[in-house]
Design an enzyme around this catalytic site. Structure first.
Site, PDB file in Angstrom:
ATOM      1  N   THR A   1     -72.445  36.215  27.559  1.00  0.00           N
ATOM      2  CA  THR A   1     -72.382  35.698  28.925  1.00  0.00           C
ATOM      3  C   THR A   1     -70.967  35.273  29.291  1.00  0.00           C
ATOM      4  O   THR A   1     -70.486  35.528  30.401  1.00  0.00           O
ATOM      5  CB  THR A   1     -73.314  34.482  29.074  1.00  0.00           C
ATOM      6  OG1 THR A   1     -74.600  34.831  28.591  1.00  0.00           O
ATOM      7  CG2 THR A   1     -73.409  34.041  30.521  1.00  0.00           C
ATOM      8  N   THR A   2     -70.276  34.623  28.352  1.00  0.00           N
ATOM      9  CA  THR A   2     -68.931  34.089  28.596  1.00  0.00           C
ATOM     10  C   THR A   2     -67.925  35.198  28.889  1.00  0.00           C
ATOM     11  O   THR A   2     -66.885  34.949  29.505  1.00  0.00           O
ATOM     12  CB  THR A   2     -68.491  33.246  27.384  1.00  0.00           C
ATOM     13  OG1 THR A   2     -69.459  32.217  27.168  1.00  0.00           O
ATOM     14  CG2 THR A   2     -67.135  32.599  27.597  1.00  0.00           C
TER      15      THR A   2
ATOM     16  N   TYR B   1     -84.833  36.348  34.762  1.00  0.00           N
ATOM     17  CA  TYR B   1     -85.273  36.653  36.133  1.00  0.00           C
ATOM     18  C   TYR B   1     -86.748  37.047  36.218  1.00  0.00           C
ATOM     19  O   TYR B   1     -87.482  36.550  37.059  1.00  0.00           O
ATOM     20  CB  TYR B   1     -84.394  37.742  36.770  1.00  0.00           C
ATOM     21  CG  TYR B   1     -84.631  37.906  38.259  1.00  0.00           C
ATOM     22  CD1 TYR B   1     -84.160  36.949  39.152  1.00  0.00           C
ATOM     23  CD2 TYR B   1     -85.344  38.986  38.761  1.00  0.00           C
ATOM     24  CE1 TYR B   1     -84.392  37.080  40.518  1.00  0.00           C
ATOM     25  CE2 TYR B   1     -85.585  39.125  40.122  1.00  0.00           C
ATOM     26  CZ  TYR B   1     -85.109  38.168  41.000  1.00  0.00           C
ATOM     27  OH  TYR B   1     -85.339  38.291  42.347  1.00  0.00           O
TER      28      TYR B   1
ATOM     29  N   ARG C   1     -80.269  29.817  32.053  1.00  0.00           N
ATOM     30  CA  ARG C   1     -79.871  31.094  32.638  1.00  0.00           C
ATOM     31  C   ARG C   1     -81.028  32.074  32.808  1.00  0.00           C
ATOM     32  O   ARG C   1     -80.946  32.984  33.620  1.00  0.00           O
ATOM     33  CB  ARG C   1     -78.778  31.756  31.779  1.00  0.00           C
ATOM     34  CG  ARG C   1     -77.445  31.038  31.822  1.00  0.00           C
ATOM     35  CD  ARG C   1     -76.376  31.833  31.084  1.00  0.00           C
ATOM     36  NE  ARG C   1     -75.090  31.158  31.093  1.00  0.00           N
ATOM     37  CZ  ARG C   1     -74.187  31.240  32.062  1.00  0.00           C
ATOM     38  NH1 ARG C   1     -74.445  31.979  33.122  1.00  0.00           N
ATOM     39  NH2 ARG C   1     -73.037  30.600  31.981  1.00  0.00           N
TER      40      ARG C   1
ATOM     41  N   LYS D   1     -79.829  31.957  18.515  1.00  0.00           N
ATOM     42  CA  LYS D   1     -78.880  31.088  19.200  1.00  0.00           C
ATOM     43  C   LYS D   1     -79.725  30.230  20.146  1.00  0.00           C
ATOM     44  O   LYS D   1     -80.281  30.731  21.129  1.00  0.00           O
ATOM     45  CB  LYS D   1     -77.839  31.895  19.983  1.00  0.00           C
ATOM     46  CG  LYS D   1     -76.841  31.019  20.745  1.00  0.00           C
ATOM     47  CD  LYS D   1     -75.864  31.858  21.566  1.00  0.00           C
ATOM     48  CE  LYS D   1     -74.936  30.949  22.380  1.00  0.00           C
ATOM     49  NZ  LYS D   1     -74.032  31.721  23.262  1.00  0.00           N
TER      50      LYS D   1
ATOM     51  N   ILE E   1     -72.587  29.290  18.079  1.00  0.00           N
ATOM     52  CA  ILE E   1     -71.841  30.287  18.855  1.00  0.00           C
ATOM     53  C   ILE E   1     -71.306  29.519  20.046  1.00  0.00           C
ATOM     54  O   ILE E   1     -72.055  29.080  20.910  1.00  0.00           O
ATOM     55  CB  ILE E   1     -72.712  31.478  19.260  1.00  0.00           C
ATOM     56  CG1 ILE E   1     -73.125  32.269  18.006  1.00  0.00           C
ATOM     57  CG2 ILE E   1     -71.962  32.381  20.237  1.00  0.00           C
ATOM     58  CD1 ILE E   1     -74.103  33.402  18.267  1.00  0.00           C
TER      59      ILE E   1
END
Length: 292
Positions: free
Chosen positions: A46-47, A109, A140, A164, A206
């Site tokens: 994502t980052t 989503y 998220r 994670k 992480i």
């Protein structure tokens, strides 16, 4: 499994002012974090603003990081999505040379049930030619992968080697740690509660802050893994304000501002993300100066 004990960092994708991928800055960042002592690299998470990268840009990022790393530390590749069939197709067709595992996010989503999440990762595990680290980040994805689902996956699929866990819930993490198979890794996805998770039996992190301050953060995690609690918490509290700051106005805008002040890259992000404001930028600059 030993490859993923300690600190992994979720690498950013640095952009030039014209929004193109800055491969020179990316190479500097890879060298910076490896020389700072991190144990492994996470590519296209994502980052990395992966959602805004073209397929060609993704391949450029992978090639740049692989070349800069040059086999020094293990690499994990982000492969996830909310279309299970598309994720499976990528797993079956991608070349995973140089990668030790994939990191695969829980479907976002669509808001699947726990059974839907289980069936998604069943398909991922059966398709992946390399080990899988599943990723729970309810903030998220709009759904929380519950401990029972995680434990079911851990016990049913040998190549699902860890999670994670980024629900920000230490109790939830402890429930997984309590009942997990012995060699299953519970990896923090929340920088602020990394140390408590490690001390409770977690495998490491992480991290985002770990790429801005790799020396201090990776040492904190190693101290925690070695149960040197006082020394580890000394480093935790030394960095705690910076953790709050880098997420205050969104990730990776915060960590990119750190990199700008460190002289490693521009702070450019792609819409819909925007840069942090001047006040936060000044506070981050002061933190870096005081950290020395």
């Amino acid at each position: 499994m030993q490859s993923f004990l300690g600190t992994g960092v979720a690498l950013v994708t640095p952009f030039k002012k014209d929004f193109s991928v800055d491969t020179e800055a990316l190479t500097r960042i890879v060298n910076f974090v490896i020389e700072g002592g991190v144990e492994y690299l996470v590519v296209l998470g994502t980052t990395a603003e992966t959602a805004t990268l073209t397929n060609d840009e993704k391949e450029l990022v992978i090639a740049t990081i692989a070349a800069a790393n040059n086999g020094r530390v293990p690499m994990v590749l982000g492969v996830g999505g909310n279309n299970t069939a598309k994720v499976v197709e990528e797993l079956k067709t991608r070349n995973f040379a140089g990668f030790s595992a994939i990191l695969s996010v829980s479907p976002y989503y669509n808001k699947p049930t726990q059974e839907g999440i289980y069936q998604h990762f069943k398909a991922v595990a059966e398709a992946s030619p390399i080990p899988v680290i599943i990723y729970n980040v309810p903030g998220r994805t709009a759904s929380n992968m519950l401990p029972n689902t995680v434990l079911r996956l851990a016990k049913d699929f040998k190549n699902i080697i860890g999670i994670k866990e980024a629900a920000g819930d230490i109790v939830q993490a402890m429930k997984i740690i309590q009942d997990k198979p012995e060699d299953f890794l519970v990896i923090s996805g929340d920088d602020m509660i990394t140390l408590p998770m490690v001390l409770a039996g977690g495998a490491g992190v992480i991290s985002v802050i770990g790429e801005g301050f790799p020396k201090e953060f990776s040492e904190m995690v190693r101290l925690g893994l070695n149960k040197k609690v006082k020394e580890a918490y000394h480093l935790h509290y030394k960095l705690a304000d910076s953790i709050d700051m880098i997420f205050e106005q969104g990730n990776p805008a915060g960590i990119k501002e750190v990199f700008k002040h460190l002289g490693l890259s521009e702070n450019t992000v792609r819409l819909p993300l925007v840069n942090v404001d001047e006040n936060l930028s000044e506070r981050l600059a002061n933190f870096i100066k005081n950290l020395g």
